[in-house]
Write a protein that holds these residues in place. Structure first.
Motif, PDB file in Angstrom:
ATOM      1  N   ARG A 339      17.235 -46.796  67.811  1.00 51.64           N
ATOM      2  CA  ARG A 339      16.899 -45.968  66.655  1.00 51.64           C
ATOM      3  C   ARG A 339      16.813 -46.812  65.397  1.00 51.64           C
ATOM      4  O   ARG A 339      15.923 -46.598  64.568  1.00 51.64           O
ATOM      5  CB  ARG A 339      17.918 -44.854  66.528  1.00 51.64           C
ATOM      6  CG  ARG A 339      17.866 -43.954  67.726  1.00 51.64           C
ATOM      7  CD  ARG A 339      18.974 -42.947  67.769  1.00 51.64           C
ATOM      8  NE  ARG A 339      18.999 -42.329  69.087  1.00 51.64           N
ATOM      9  CZ  ARG A 339      19.696 -42.795  70.103  1.00 51.64           C
ATOM     10  NH1 ARG A 339      20.445 -43.866  69.957  1.00 51.64           N
ATOM     11  NH2 ARG A 339      19.658 -42.203  71.281  1.00 51.64           N
ATOM     12  N   MET A 340      17.722 -47.783  65.283  1.00 50.10           N
ATOM     13  CA  MET A 340      17.631 -48.679  64.140  1.00 50.10           C
ATOM     14  C   MET A 340      16.325 -49.468  64.223  1.00 50.10           C
ATOM     15  O   MET A 340      15.653 -49.679  63.218  1.00 50.10           O
ATOM     16  CB  MET A 340      18.826 -49.645  64.129  1.00 50.10           C
ATOM     17  CG  MET A 340      20.124 -49.026  63.711  1.00 50.10           C
ATOM     18  SD  MET A 340      20.082 -48.342  62.059  1.00 50.10           S
ATOM     19  CE  MET A 340      20.575 -49.724  61.095  1.00 50.10           C
ATOM     20  N   ALA A 341      15.999 -49.910  65.448  1.00 47.24           N
ATOM     21  CA  ALA A 341      14.755 -50.667  65.637  1.00 47.24           C
ATOM     22  C   ALA A 341      13.554 -49.801  65.272  1.00 47.24           C
ATOM     23  O   ALA A 341      12.614 -50.268  64.610  1.00 47.24           O
ATOM     24  CB  ALA A 341      14.655 -51.142  67.083  1.00 47.24           C
ATOM     25  N   PHE A 343      13.504 -47.355  63.219  1.00 47.08           N
ATOM     26  CA  PHE A 343      13.457 -47.187  61.764  1.00 47.08           C
ATOM     27  C   PHE A 343      12.847 -48.423  61.092  1.00 47.08           C
ATOM     28  O   PHE A 343      12.036 -48.305  60.171  1.00 47.08           O
ATOM     29  CB  PHE A 343      14.871 -46.925  61.235  1.00 47.08           C
ATOM     30  CG  PHE A 343      14.929 -46.711  59.755  1.00 47.08           C
ATOM     31  CD1 PHE A 343      14.283 -45.633  59.177  1.00 47.08           C
ATOM     32  CD2 PHE A 343      15.597 -47.598  58.934  1.00 47.08           C
ATOM     33  CE1 PHE A 343      14.314 -45.429  57.812  1.00 47.08           C
ATOM     34  CE2 PHE A 343      15.638 -47.406  57.564  1.00 47.08           C
ATOM     35  CZ  PHE A 343      14.984 -46.316  57.010  1.00 47.08           C
ATOM     36  N   PHE A 346       9.236 -48.358  61.593  1.00 48.94           N
ATOM     37  CA  PHE A 346       8.644 -47.390  60.673  1.00 48.94           C
ATOM     38  C   PHE A 346       8.454 -48.005  59.290  1.00 48.94           C
ATOM     39  O   PHE A 346       7.406 -47.838  58.649  1.00 48.94           O
ATOM     40  CB  PHE A 346       9.558 -46.158  60.613  1.00 48.94           C
ATOM     41  CG  PHE A 346       9.158 -45.138  59.594  1.00 48.94           C
ATOM     42  CD1 PHE A 346       8.005 -44.391  59.749  1.00 48.94           C
ATOM     43  CD2 PHE A 346       9.944 -44.925  58.468  1.00 48.94           C
ATOM     44  CE1 PHE A 346       7.640 -43.454  58.807  1.00 48.94           C
ATOM     45  CE2 PHE A 346       9.586 -43.987  57.522  1.00 48.94           C
ATOM     46  CZ  PHE A 346       8.432 -43.251  57.690  1.00 48.94           C
TER      47      PHE A 346
ATOM     48  N   HIS B  31      16.671 -39.944  58.523  1.00 50.07           N
ATOM     49  CA  HIS B  31      16.593 -41.283  59.115  1.00 50.07           C
ATOM     50  C   HIS B  31      17.985 -41.872  59.290  1.00 50.07           C
ATOM     51  O   HIS B  31      18.290 -42.466  60.329  1.00 50.07           O
ATOM     52  CB  HIS B  31      15.763 -42.205  58.226  1.00 50.07           C
ATOM     53  CG  HIS B  31      14.285 -42.079  58.452  1.00 50.07           C
ATOM     54  ND1 HIS B  31      13.694 -42.411  59.640  1.00 50.07           N
ATOM     55  CD2 HIS B  31      13.286 -41.659  57.645  1.00 50.07           C
ATOM     56  CE1 HIS B  31      12.385 -42.201  59.555  1.00 50.07           C
ATOM     57  NE2 HIS B  31      12.110 -41.742  58.351  1.00 50.07           N
ATOM     58  N   HIS B  34      19.771 -40.195  62.113  1.00 46.78           N
ATOM     59  CA  HIS B  34      19.197 -40.609  63.398  1.00 46.78           C
ATOM     60  C   HIS B  34      19.655 -42.009  63.782  1.00 46.78           C
ATOM     61  O   HIS B  34      20.026 -42.257  64.927  1.00 46.78           O
ATOM     62  CB  HIS B  34      17.669 -40.551  63.296  1.00 46.78           C
ATOM     63  CG  HIS B  34      16.979 -40.807  64.597  1.00 46.78           C
ATOM     64  ND1 HIS B  34      16.166 -41.886  64.798  1.00 46.78           N
ATOM     65  CD2 HIS B  34      17.009 -40.138  65.765  1.00 46.78           C
ATOM     66  CE1 HIS B  34      15.720 -41.867  66.037  1.00 46.78           C
ATOM     67  NE2 HIS B  34      16.211 -40.813  66.644  1.00 46.78           N
ATOM     68  N   CYS B  35      19.654 -42.935  62.806  1.00 46.75           N
ATOM     69  CA  CYS B  35      20.065 -44.309  63.103  1.00 46.75           C
ATOM     70  C   CYS B  35      21.542 -44.371  63.493  1.00 46.75           C
ATOM     71  O   CYS B  35      21.941 -45.208  64.299  1.00 46.75           O
ATOM     72  CB  CYS B  35      19.816 -45.206  61.898  1.00 46.75           C
ATOM     73  SG  CYS B  35      18.080 -45.556  61.660  1.00 46.75           S
ATOM     74  N   LEU B  37      23.112 -42.584  65.344  1.00 53.05           N
ATOM     75  CA  LEU B  37      23.321 -42.262  66.763  1.00 53.05           C
ATOM     76  C   LEU B  37      23.453 -43.532  67.604  1.00 53.05           C
ATOM     77  O   LEU B  37      24.116 -43.527  68.639  1.00 53.05           O
ATOM     78  CB  LEU B  37      22.151 -41.417  67.286  1.00 53.05           C
ATOM     79  CG  LEU B  37      22.015 -40.038  66.657  1.00 53.05           C
ATOM     80  CD1 LEU B  37      20.762 -39.360  67.157  1.00 53.05           C
ATOM     81  CD2 LEU B  37      23.222 -39.189  67.005  1.00 53.05           C
ATOM     82  N   ASP B  38      22.828 -44.609  67.131  1.00 54.75           N
ATOM     83  CA  ASP B  38      22.978 -45.889  67.826  1.00 54.75           C
ATOM     84  C   ASP B  38      24.431 -46.323  67.845  1.00 54.75           C
ATOM     85  O   ASP B  38      24.934 -46.820  68.849  1.00 54.75           O
ATOM     86  CB  ASP B  38      22.147 -46.966  67.108  1.00 54.75           C
ATOM     87  CG  ASP B  38      20.710 -46.984  67.601  1.00 54.75           C
ATOM     88  OD1 ASP B  38      20.474 -46.484  68.707  1.00 54.75           O
ATOM     89  OD2 ASP B  38      19.850 -47.490  66.873  1.00 54.75           O
TER      90      ASP B  38
END
Lengths: 959, 140
Positions: A339-341, A343, A346, B31, B34-35, B37-38
């Motif tokens: 998810r960080m990746a 983002f 994006f 955002h 969501h991040c 969650l990692d």
């Protein structure tokens, strides 16, 4: 040679004198001593070098030098430290300077602890200056302080990281960031602050990356202190790269805003050329010509800002941002932080989008969009899709544009709020995620491809100047993100249908589009293309459009209207008539909207249908695809079409049990009753009823004929002679349990028969399967075979059970216990008296249900004294058929029961010897017929006899 | 100030997300949530590595994001609660008690017989009670 260690020369730091060994040959040692004393030199500072062994001498010089240098640094540091301690100067900037010096000297001496302490002291003193210093104009003052703070921070971080103190370094960075976070300075020129912040993160990211300390897992570290808890991400360089990029983005947008608002944009460029960084860290000055001499002058804040803006404009921030974010993206991908990746991807894509590079932007947006689709983050998905839509518009990809627009429109966005008062920049090009926005995109897309031909020329405002009149076809499969646009559920009402008979099929269509959509016509496609049919909307003009899937003349249905209402199933039920037998499956449903736009959606069974990932978790009222709730839960898009009813009869002629050892004949008759038989094939299979195969595992030799307990011995055709067999290849294949026979062509009403011979080796029930496959209409290419299956269970039985026992003679010896009791293991060997005749009673019992003719029995002795065999014939038989005896079912040979077969007679005779005289009872004879449960009992008179005393004579009577 | 709270389902799908800012940064907060969650994935998969105990629902600080701090909480049914705050000095005990109240409100919402498990929470009562809990907490 004389090396003055430091200039100016002072006796406090003695010179190092190296003399060649040759000097000693010229000057005497005493004289040298005198000279040294005169010069007040310590003996250790006078070195004698042998030029021939220079490499050996060099280390000595080096150590002497370093010793001197260390002494000097220590002394200098002590001197400056005393100044700090004395507080001789109250000026903070001097204290910063002193601390820095001491720290640098400590670094020279490799005294890391002291270096760190004084760098920190310098840092803290510097921080105190922020509110107090009045040295320079306000902006430049802050710039100077921050530049020095950056330098000190760099020094401290490096020292901490090199010392392996990762946690301390991260905590230090935290403190550094939070102490300067709010030190913005002039808000008008905030871009300076953002740039500085960005640099802090970048430098720390690079330090962290370069440091070997990052190799050790952060988990082994205690996660920060109680006051400052640290998290996993804070140990990754990727985190800092990402934030560096973020601050640089802030700087970029702040600068853009500033430049756009600046009235005198031109004048900025002109006068800033001569400004250069000063020799002092963090200061700037202007070079001015005064006559022939160049002098440096302090500059005003205005001049500085002009200079800073012109410098900042020279840099392409976007490239930096993309580069750092890419580093971050790769790093997060390696760490499996998807998810960080995503983002980061994006952010990269947004940067490319800003640079008007739609193809690169699309690449990174696509990475992001997939994750958001999977996890159903609708708000984020909406934003990315909005960007992607613009990318495809810029790239001229019309199909992509339509697909993305439809995907956006079909998202579960239910917010009705219209944030009209907010500035547009907060949203991507997709606009706010609201119902009204969905509707407007819907209208935009549908007008684009549904407008009439004459209006096509004016589509330039949409950004597509070409290819807009070419037909557009969208394929939607089970994993397509466009599934919510058109969901086609197809259910057959029956699981099995008869050929050429009507069967019902329900077609249910669902669309999550925000506005109703009118369909011109639907084409339903099956795996049997003859079943394909068209549903027309009566309100739409009939356009003779060529269709590749539906043949002309195929079934057509008309509906008064075909309108897909949002989130409501459109249920249509039709009857179709399948021609061929086998599986009939609905493949897809093709909807034609307007003249050029078609959507083909893969048909789905209601039983296996799942919501798409974005709609799965929505809390909305769901209706069933079919009215019938059972069909909605268990309905299938495929059905089985049965074969046509066979009009040929196959009969298996024999029934009843077969006997072991017998060649059992099974007549098979194929009779045509309406169908002619072409290329018929008879398949015969023997299957063990009990399972486990037809041969015992003990004898499981694959090629041994005897291993099969039951086997097919042969098949005789109707003609029965070898000639026809060889001509037509009648018997194709016979194995122990399998046979394949071809059936000759038969016309209507004809019949054909063959005989199957089966042999049982063991008593075993067997299932005989006979299946006939034939073509009813000659050998057409597309003709389908009709199959008839017959099966019969046949019992294999042992015909006779043979028992034998010896009649033991009357016991003559004493009752001796030990001799009466036979040993337990010797029971099957009965002892017989020697030299006496013994009677062996052999009985054979018919255990079948039919009468058997016993031809003969033979007894073979397996003896050492030679083989004696004897043939036995029935003793008390009727004697009509010599040497043979009829055995009724269940009858035992040489037994007390007598059976009389129909139309035969049996004479029972016996002799009586009367012992007393008078009226005597004859042996009572009762006749019982088992089969008819009849009984005969002779009268009392008929069964008594009077015996006269005088004449010893008797007559016997019997029936 | 708490700026955003979220409930995230098993498949990391959002079940409820609400931001409490006047500013137009709702998407940014989405955002951030969501991040985070990692980090939860990492902590749940390697509980020994990150030092969290197995029976602890409160996951602590997930990560600092710009000017925000993100905290996490994992229920026994593997539903994740995420809270984003602008307060920099926050005591763990306060966050814990916040999450406990939030959890109670969530349990009330999903106990509604009309709520389908696994679907988004659209209950207005839940939204109101969450707003009240958020209002009652100011960590500084």
């Amino acid at each position: 040679m004389v090396y003055p260690p430091f200039s100016p020369f002072s006796l406090e730091y003695p010179p190092l004198i190296t003399l060649s060994q040759l000097v000693l040959e010229v000057i005497s040692e005493d004289r040298l001593l005198a000279l040294r004393k005169r010069a007040e030199l310590d003996s250790k500072y006078v070195l004698f070098l042998n030029h021939s062994e220079l490499p050996l001498s060099l280390p000595r010089i080096a150590s002497a030098f370093s010793e001197l240098a260390l002494a000097y640094y220590r002394e200098e540091a002590r001197r400056i430290k005393s100044r700090i301690e004395k507080r001789s100067s109250t000026s903070l900037d001097l204290i910063v300077r002193y601390c820095f010096k001491v720290a640098v000297y400590a670094e020279f001496r490799r005294d890391w602890g002291e270096a760190l302490k004084f760098y920190e002291d310098a840092y803290h003193s510097l921080h105190e200056m922020i509110g107090t210093s009045t040295r320079l104009p306000a902006i430049q003052r802050l710039v100077e302080i921050k530049t020095i703070a950056e330098l000190l921070h760099f020094k401290i971080s490096t020292l901490l990281l090199h010392g392996g103190k990762l946690t301390e370094a991260v905590i230090w960075f935290h403190q550094h960031k939070s102490s300067y976070d709010k030190v913005v300075g002039s808000t008008e020129y905030i871009f300076l602050h953002w740039e500085w912040m960005s640099r802090q993160f970048l430098v720390f990211a690079e330090l962290l990356e370069a440091s070997s300390a990052t190799v050790q897992s952060f988990s082994s570290l205690n996660q920060g202190t109680a006051q400052i808890p640290l998290t996993e991400f804070e140990f990754y360089p990727a985190y800092y790269y990402q934030l560096a990029a973020h601050y640089l983005q802030n700087k970029k947008s702040a600068l853009e805003l500033l430049v756009s608002m600046s009235v005198a944009a031109q004048e900025i460029d002109g006068s800033s050329e001569s400004i250069t960084p000063s020799v002092y860290v963090g200061q700037f000055s202007q070079l001015r010509e005064k006559g022939e001499a160049l002098t440096l002058h302090f500059i005003t804040d205005e001049e500085y800002i002009r200079y800073a803006i012109s410098e900042a404009k020279r840099f392409q921030d976007s490239f930096e941002i993309v580069a750092w974010l890419k580093k971050s993206y790769e790093s997060f991908t390696n760490l499996k932080s998807r998810r960080m990746a995503a983002f980061c991807a994006f952010e990269i894509a947004r940067e490319y989008f800003g640079l008007s590079d739609p193809s690169n932007a699309k690449f990174f947006f696509d990475i992001t969009v997939n994750l958001y689709r999977q996890e159903g983050w609708v708000s984020l998905l909406w934003e990315v899709l909005g960007y992607l839509r613009e990318c495809s518009r810029n790239l001229g990809a019309f199909k992509d544009f339509v697909e993305l627009s439809l995907e956006m429109v079909a998202l579960p966005v239910t917010s009705c709020d219209d944030f009209g008062n907010l500035r547009d920049k907060t949203y991507g090009p997709g606009g706010p995620a609201t119902v009204s926005r969905r509707e407007s995109i819907h209208r935009e897309v549908f007008t684009l491809f549904c407008r009439e031909t004459e209006l096509i020329s004016s589509t330039e405002e949409s950004g597509f100047k070409f290819a807009i009149d070419s037909p557009l076809h969208l394929e939607i499969d089970l994993v397509s993100p466009l599934r919510p646009v058109l969901l086609a559920s197809v259910a057959f009402h029956e699981q099995m249908i008869k050929p050429r008979s009507l069967c019902s099929i329900t077609l249910s269509l669902l669309s999550h589009l925000p506005l109703p959509v009118e369909i011109d016509h639907l084409e339903v496609q099956f795996n049997q293309s003859t079943c394909n049919f068209v549903v027309r909307n009566s309100q739409k003009p009939l356009v003779a459009s060529p269709s590749s899937t539906v043949q002309s003349g195929s079934q057509e249905e008309n509906e008064p209207s075909l309108v897909l209402v949002p989130n409501n199933w459109l249920r249509l039920t039709y009857a179709i008539k399948p021609e061929k037998s086998g599986k009939l499956e609905c493949l897809s449903v093709l909807a034609k909207l307007g003249t050029r736009f078609t959507i083909s959606s893969r048909a789905e069974s209601p039983a296996a249908m799942e919501d798409s990932p974005v709609w799965k978790h929505e809390n909305y009222v769901q209706s069933l695809p079919t009215k019938d709730p059972i069909l909605a839960v268990f309905g299938q898009k495929a059905t089985q079409v049965e074969e046509p009813e066979p009009q040929v009869d196959v009969s298996l002629g024999a029934s009843g049990p077969a006997l072991v050892g017998e060649n059992f004949t099974m007549p098979i008759v194929v009779t045509s009753k309406g169908h002619a038989v072409y290329s018929g094939e008879l398949k015969i299979n023997l299957v063990d009823v009990g399972g486990g195969g037809l041969f015992s595992p003990r004898e499981a030799e694959p090629f041994s004929l005897e291993s099969h307990h039951v086997e097919i011995c042969g098949i005789d055709g109707a003609e029965g002679n070898d000639e026809s067999e060889s001509e037509t290849g009648n018997i194709k294949k016979i194995q122990q349990s399998f046979g394949l026979v071809s059936v000759p062509n038969l016309k209507e009403g004809e019949s054909w028969s063959c005989k199957l011979e089966i042999k049982w080796h063991r008593a075993k029930p067997v299932m005989l399967f006979v299946s006939l496959g034939y073509l009813p209409q000659g050998s057409e290419a597309n003709a389908q075979k009709v199959h008839i299956h017959k099966s019969l269970q046949i019992e294999g039985k042992m015909p006779l059970v043979i028992n034998n026992r010896f009649m033991l003679p009357y016991r003559r010896d004493h009752l001796l216990l030990n001799r009466i009791k036979p040993a337990p293991d010797s029971e099957d060997i009965s002892s017989l008296p020697l030299n006496e005749k013994s009677v062996l009673v052999v009985s054979a019992k018919n255990c079948t249900e039919i009468a058997l003719k016993l031809m003969c029995m033979s007894i073979e002795l397996d003896d050492e004294q030679g083989k004696t065999s004897c043939l036995i014939q029935q003793g008390g038989g009727g004697g009509e058929t010599s040497g043979s005896a009829n055995l009724a079912p269940g009858e035992e040979f040489k037994s007390n029961t007598v059976s009389v077969l129909p139309k035969s007679e049996h004479v029972l005779s016996y002799k009586l010897v009367p012992l007393t005289c008078g009226q005597q009872q004859l042996p009572k004879i009762t006749l019982t017929s088992v089969r008819y449960s009849a009984e005969f009992q002779p009268s009392t008179i008929a069964s008594s006899v009077f015996v006269f005393p005088s004449a010893p004579q008797a007559n016997s009577t019997a029936k | 100030m708490i700026v955003c709270v979220a409930v995230v389902g098993h498949q990391n799908n959002p079940l409820y997300i609400q931001s409490f800012t006047e500013a137009d940064d709702a998407l940014k907060l989405h955002h951030i949530v969501h991040c985070s969650l990692d980090v939860i994935d990492e902590r749940v998969n390697n509980p020994s590595k990150s030092g969290t105990t197995l029976n602890e629902a409160f996951l602590g600080l997930l990560y600092p994001a710009l000017n925000y701090k993100v905290y996490g909480y994992l229920t026994n049914t593997k539903v994740k609660f995420i809270m984003v705050t602008t307060d920099l000095d926050v005591r763990d005990t306060d966050v814990r008690s916040f999450f406990r109240k939030f959890h109670a409100a969530y349990v009330d919402a999903v106990s509604n017989p009309f709520h389908v498990p696994g679907k988004k929470i659209t209950s207005r009562t839940f939204s109101e009670s969450v707003t009240n809990i958020v209002r009652s907490y100011s960590f500084n």
